[in-house]
Scaffold this active site. Structure first.
Site, PDB file in Angstrom:
ATOM      1  CG  ASP A 115      -2.022  -0.925   1.252  1.00 23.74           C
ATOM      2  OD1 ASP A 115      -2.023  -1.841   0.410  1.00 23.74           O
ATOM      3  OD2 ASP A 115      -2.924  -0.772   2.096  1.00 23.74           O
ATOM      4  CG  HIS A 171       2.438  -8.690   0.271  1.00 29.75           C
ATOM      5  ND1 HIS A 171       1.843  -9.801   0.809  1.00 29.75           N
ATOM      6  CD2 HIS A 171       2.138  -7.661   1.115  1.00 29.75           C
ATOM      7  CE1 HIS A 171       1.197  -9.466   1.922  1.00 29.75           C
ATOM      8  NE2 HIS A 171       1.367  -8.164   2.132  1.00 29.75           N
ATOM      9  CB  SER A 258       8.893   2.313   5.407  1.00 30.47           C
ATOM     10  OG  SER A 258       8.788   2.303   6.815  1.00 30.47           O
TER      11      SER A 258
END
Length: 297
Positions: A115, A171, A258
């Site tokens: 995201d 991911h 991040s």
């Protein structure tokens, strides 16, 4: 300084809710703040101490206000009730229900690994990668490897910036085999646009972890995670050399904003037009993990 991005689903320009906005502006825009930044905040000790506090049980008290202030949708989480979290970091690295992040399994589609807010660049100049408008860094500085920099020259760079409000697990963007992650120690500057405009080469100065990923559909991809202020740790959860599926978890960040950066070789794919157009306009595009962000040529 207000920060705007494009909400991809609606195409509308949105103002970002910045956690700790006043602190960031003071640190990066004032002389006393700059002094504290260079003496203490940018160093590992500050983020380590802050990260340790997020592991203590009393840090649970922060969760309710954090969820409310940043409008976090807890119905997406595996544990919807905030009382189920042991501490703030437990909440921050929360897992989501699988159905909360649908993804494309088409082998010609590259999905977002996280995201976040995306910027993308094609036909890279290895000696002049854009951090933000007017601020640059080099591939060799980022990789600390001249041969690797030359290998990805004229290729593609996709930057996914995670805000504190975002889901903080990352991911794999395709099926494939991940190789060893190389850790590069560094500073802990914020990756918020407020800081990116002030500090040259943040991505090359900050702590980062670089993984060579042998993608089934797109060849060799570099997956890099960049740490930032108050990021206690970058945790890798994959196993080196073992095959993974598209969307499988690679790891997660503990507390803090991040960044995940993907580097692909020339001709491997074409980034979606809306993301490229928004990038040219100086605007990030908000995407979720699993969304298609590029397609095979």
């Amino acid at each position: 300084m207000d920060i705007y991005y494009i909400e991809r689903k609606s195409g509308k320009k949105q103002k970002e809710i910045v956690a700790g906005n006043k602190f960031l502006e003071w640190i990066y825009d004032t002389k006393p703040g700059n002094t504290l930044l260079e003496i203490f905040v940018k160093k590992k000790l500050f983020s380590s101490i802050y990260g340790k506090f997020q592991e203590l049980s009393f840090s649970r008290k922060k969760i309710k206000d954090f969820v409310g202030n940043l409008s976090i949708d807890m119905t997406e989480a595996e544990r919807e009730c905030i009382d189920e979290y042991h501490n703030f970091n437990d909440f921050f690295a929360r897992k989501l229900k699988k159905e909360a992040r649908p993804m494309s399994f088409d082998e010609e589609h590259l999905i977002s690994p996280a995201d976040g807010r995306v910027l993308a660049y094609e036909n890279l100049d290895k000696d002049k990668l854009i951090q933000v408008k007017g601020s640059f860094y080099t591939l060799e500085e980022f990789f600390q490897d001249k041969n690797l920099a030359n290998e990805y020259d004229k290729g593609i760079c996709i930057v996914v910036r995670l805000c504190p409000a975002d889901y903080h697990r990352f991911h794999f963007p395709d099926n494939g085999i991940p190789r060893t992650t190389r850790r590069i120690n560094g500073r802990y500057y914020s990756v918020n646009p407020i800081a990116l405009r002030k500090i040259m080469g943040i991505y090359c100065q900050n702590k980062r972890e670089i993984t060579l990923f042998e993608s089934d559909s797109f060849g060799k991809i570099i997956l890099a995670e960049v740490g930032a202020t108050c990021v206690g740790s970058i945790i890798q959860t994959y196993k080196t050399g073992e095959s993974v599926g598209k969307g499988d978890e690679k790891g997660y960040f503990k507390f803090g904003g991040s960044t995940v950066i993907l580097f692909l070789k020339k001709g491997q794919l074409k980034v979606d037009k809306d993301i490229l157009l928004n990038t040219k306009l100086g605007l990030e595009t908000k995407v979720n993990m699993g969304e298609v962000i590029a397609k095979k040529n």
